[in-house]
Design a protein around this motif. Structure first.
Motif, PDB file in Angstrom:
ATOM      1  N   SER A 139      -0.149  -7.450  10.240  1.00  0.00           N
ATOM      2  CA  SER A 139       0.869  -8.167   9.945  1.00  0.00           C
ATOM      3  C   SER A 139       2.085  -7.937  11.030  1.00  0.00           C
ATOM      4  CB  SER A 139       1.817  -7.419   8.698  1.00  0.00           C
ATOM      5  OG  SER A 139       0.986  -7.326   7.762  1.00  0.00           O
ATOM      6  N   ARG A 151       0.851  -1.205  -0.264  1.00  0.00           N
ATOM      7  CA  ARG A 151       0.091  -0.125  -0.027  1.00  0.00           C
ATOM      8  C   ARG A 151       0.928   1.153   0.155  1.00  0.00           C
ATOM      9  NH1 ARG A 151      -5.202  -1.736   0.598  1.00  0.00           N
ATOM     10  NH2 ARG A 151      -5.024  -3.386   2.453  1.00  0.00           N
ATOM     11  N   ASN A 193      -4.314   0.786   9.961  1.00  0.00           N
ATOM     12  CA  ASN A 193      -5.586   0.997   9.390  1.00  0.00           C
ATOM     13  C   ASN A 193      -6.761   0.567  10.133  1.00  0.00           C
ATOM     14  OD1 ASN A 193      -5.275  -1.343   8.157  1.00  0.00           O
ATOM     15  ND2 ASN A 193      -4.973  -0.566   5.992  1.00  0.00           N
TER      16      ASN A 193
HETATM   17  C1  LIG Z   1       1.957 -14.427   5.552  1.00  0.00           C
HETATM   18  C2  LIG Z   1       0.881 -14.127   5.076  1.00  0.00           C
HETATM   19  N1  LIG Z   1      -0.416 -14.368   5.851  1.00  0.00           N
HETATM   20  C3  LIG Z   1      -1.582 -14.094   5.129  1.00  0.00           C
HETATM   21  C4  LIG Z   1      -1.562 -13.590   3.834  1.00  0.00           C
HETATM   22  C5  LIG Z   1      -3.055 -13.177   3.388  1.00  0.00           C
HETATM   23  N2  LIG Z   1      -3.175 -11.629   3.573  1.00  0.00           N
HETATM   24  C6  LIG Z   1      -2.834 -10.580   2.868  1.00  0.00           C
HETATM   25  S1  LIG Z   1      -3.074  -9.318   3.177  1.00  0.00           S
HETATM   26  C7  LIG Z   1      -3.749  -9.443   4.739  1.00  0.00           C
HETATM   27  C8  LIG Z   1      -4.215  -8.569   5.571  1.00  0.00           C
HETATM   28  C9  LIG Z   1      -3.023  -7.849   6.133  1.00  0.00           C
HETATM   29  O1  LIG Z   1      -3.510  -6.646   6.876  1.00  0.00           O
HETATM   30  P1  LIG Z   1      -2.520  -5.610   7.488  1.00  0.00           P
HETATM   31  O2  LIG Z   1      -0.973  -5.947   7.865  1.00  0.00           O
HETATM   32  O3  LIG Z   1      -3.185  -4.804   8.507  1.00  0.00           O
HETATM   33  O4  LIG Z   1      -2.272  -4.637   6.238  1.00  0.00           O
HETATM   34  P2  LIG Z   1      -3.298  -3.825   5.267  1.00  0.00           P
HETATM   35  O5  LIG Z   1      -3.901  -4.629   4.448  1.00  0.00           O
HETATM   36  O6  LIG Z   1      -4.545  -3.317   6.292  1.00  0.00           O
HETATM   37  O7  LIG Z   1      -2.614  -2.543   4.936  1.00  0.00           O
HETATM   38  C10 LIG Z   1      -3.902 -11.163   4.698  1.00  0.00           C
HETATM   39  C11 LIG Z   1      -4.080 -11.875   5.833  1.00  0.00           C
HETATM   40  C12 LIG Z   1      -0.297 -13.072   3.225  1.00  0.00           C
HETATM   41  N3  LIG Z   1      -0.340 -12.452   2.326  1.00  0.00           N
HETATM   42  N4  LIG Z   1       0.835 -13.365   3.817  1.00  0.00           N
END
Ligand SMILES: Cc1ncc(C[n+]2csc(CCOP(=O)(O)OP(=O)(O)O)c2C)c(N)n1
Ligand SMILES: [Mg+2]
Length: 421
Positions: A226, A145, A253
């Protein structure tokens, strides 16, 4: 010390629960959302210590909220540092372009020209102000992002578009999901779909830079969700141990796809407070306040470059858009949530401030939107001529065997032969 006045819906005591406790978001679809308990201190409450401060002396900054722009778009408080109008106007332009680019690409997904897209709506100040507060030579280990950083560092939109279209001009040669950019020329590391890996990579890169006695720093971004990954914690551990020049940014966020920040432990304490246990200086910042993001990022950059090591920053913001084009937030959060979010829109806030100071005007803003609309349209037209998901140019199939190994492995040689190439 922990500021006991923090009493928002996301931070505080969980209380007593018998059995396994599984956090729920505060509100579900159909319920009335209410952010009225979110702790928003006055601008004057944010104290700015020198960047040489000892982490243990400034732990309160991890629990408060650093702000510069107040509700009336006036700037004030100790974090109101002198930023030239040229920088602020560039910031406003870059945020606007980022938002308009996102809108265009989302539209291109709707009409089937690209397979996937992720917007950063409402989070533009974080990428753009941070990018302007550090040097272009500094190494960015981004999340998916941070398109605002590429736009702010001057990457041509057409290059971003061609990557999303996976066409013949895609610099990733169709091997990456759309928006998983990689631009070596801009010191922008390849985006990884595996969450949080970039955090430990940034720390490792910064350790190498420290070893070389270089003057560049690394910066990296992860989301609230994350922070639950192990990479996040080992990155903090190495950053605290080896004192590398790195800025570790958490973009809170409040959502990780359909999981609220509570499921990553955000109900117990702030995300910035994760740094305190490691002895890292930790700042919690209004992520929708361009001036606050800039000042906090500059503080951390000055600290890193002067040999004081890593800083952890939580940017508190709100994910206005769906997680991605594969997501439908109406299934898990109230439809009006975005409208009740109290920290406003970063573009509108900076615009109102600059109009107040006389550096900007509605007329200039309108003209800029017209310019950008025309520019995005013409760049997209050209990008599309190199191919889209539906048709046209694709990277040559032979390219899938190249670039990974210096010398192609025997199995790849065999596979290429099987294709008759
Ligand atoms: C290791 C891992 N686990 C799960 C996913 C699936 N996944 C992709 S984006 C996401 C959400 C992440 O949310 P956040 O860290 O809050 O970031 P945001 O999208 O809100 O910017 C998930 C669970 C992934 N890509 N990699
Ligand atoms: Mg998130």
């Amino acid at each position: 010390m922990h500021n006991k006045t923090i009493n928002d819906t996301h931070i505080g005591d969980i209380g007593q629960h018998q059995g396994l406790y599984v956090p729920e978001p505060p509100y579900r679809p159909g319920e009335v959302n209410d952010f009225s308990h979110v702790y928003i201190p006055p601008v004057s409450a944010s104290k700015m210590p020198p960047f040489t401060a000892k982490p243990n002396d400034i732990t309160d900054l991890a629990y408060g909220l650093i702000r510069v722009l107040d509700e009336d778009a006036n700037a004030g408080g100790e974090w109101h540092i002198n930023i030239e109008d040229d920088i602020l106007i560039k910031g406003l332009k870059d945020m606007l372009l980022t938002r308009m680019f996102d809108e265009r690409m989302q539209l291109m997904h709707r009409v089937g020209k690209i397979s996937f897209y992720m917007k950063c709506t409402g989070e533009e100040a974080i990428s753009v102000a941070h990018s302007l507060a550090i040097d272009d030579e500094d190494m960015v280990f981004p999340s998916y992002r941070n398109q605002g950083i590429l736009i702010s560092r001057g990457q041509r939109l057409i290059d971003l578009m061609c990557q999303c279209l996976s066409n013949v001009k895609d610099n990733c040669k169709g091997r990456q999901l759309p928006i998983m950019y990689s631009f070596k020329n801009l010191n922008f590391f390849s985006i990884s779909g595996n969450l949080a890996t970039q955090f430990s990579q940034a720390v490792g890169w910064a350790m190498a830079e420290a070893r070389k006695r270089g003057n560049r720093l690394a910066t990296s971004f992860v989301g609230d969700g994350s922070t639950a990954e192990l990479d996040f914690h080992s990155a903090l551990n190495f950053a605290a141990t080896y004192n590398p020049p790195v800025i570790l940014n958490i973009v809170n966020n409040q959502w990780a796809i359909s999981s609220s920040q509570r499921i990553a432990g955000g109900e117990r304490t702030t995300f910035a407070a994760r740094g305190i246990g490691f002895g890292l200086p930790s700042l919690r910042v209004d992520g929708n306040d361009f001036l606050a993001v800039y000042a906090a990022s500059k503080w951390a950059a000055d600290r890193a470059r002067s040999g004081y090591g890593a800083t952890l920053i939580e940017f508190f913001t709100y994910r206005v858009a769906p997680h991605s084009t594969s997501d439908d937030p109406s299934a898990y959060r109230p439809a009006d949530e975005e409208k009740t979010w109290p920290l406003g829109d970063p573009i509108e806030r900076l615009k109102a401030h600059l109009i107040k100071t006389g550096a900007w005007s509605e007329v200039l803003h309108k003209a800029l939107i017209e310019d950008y609309t025309a520019m995005i349209k013409s760049q997209y037209k050209e990008a599309e001529s190199y191919g889209t998901l539906k048709g046209g140019g694709r990277p040559d199939v032979t390219t899938m065997f190249e670039d990974v190994f210096e010398e192609m492995t025997p199995n790849l040689v065999r596979q290429r032969q099987e294709l008759g190439l």
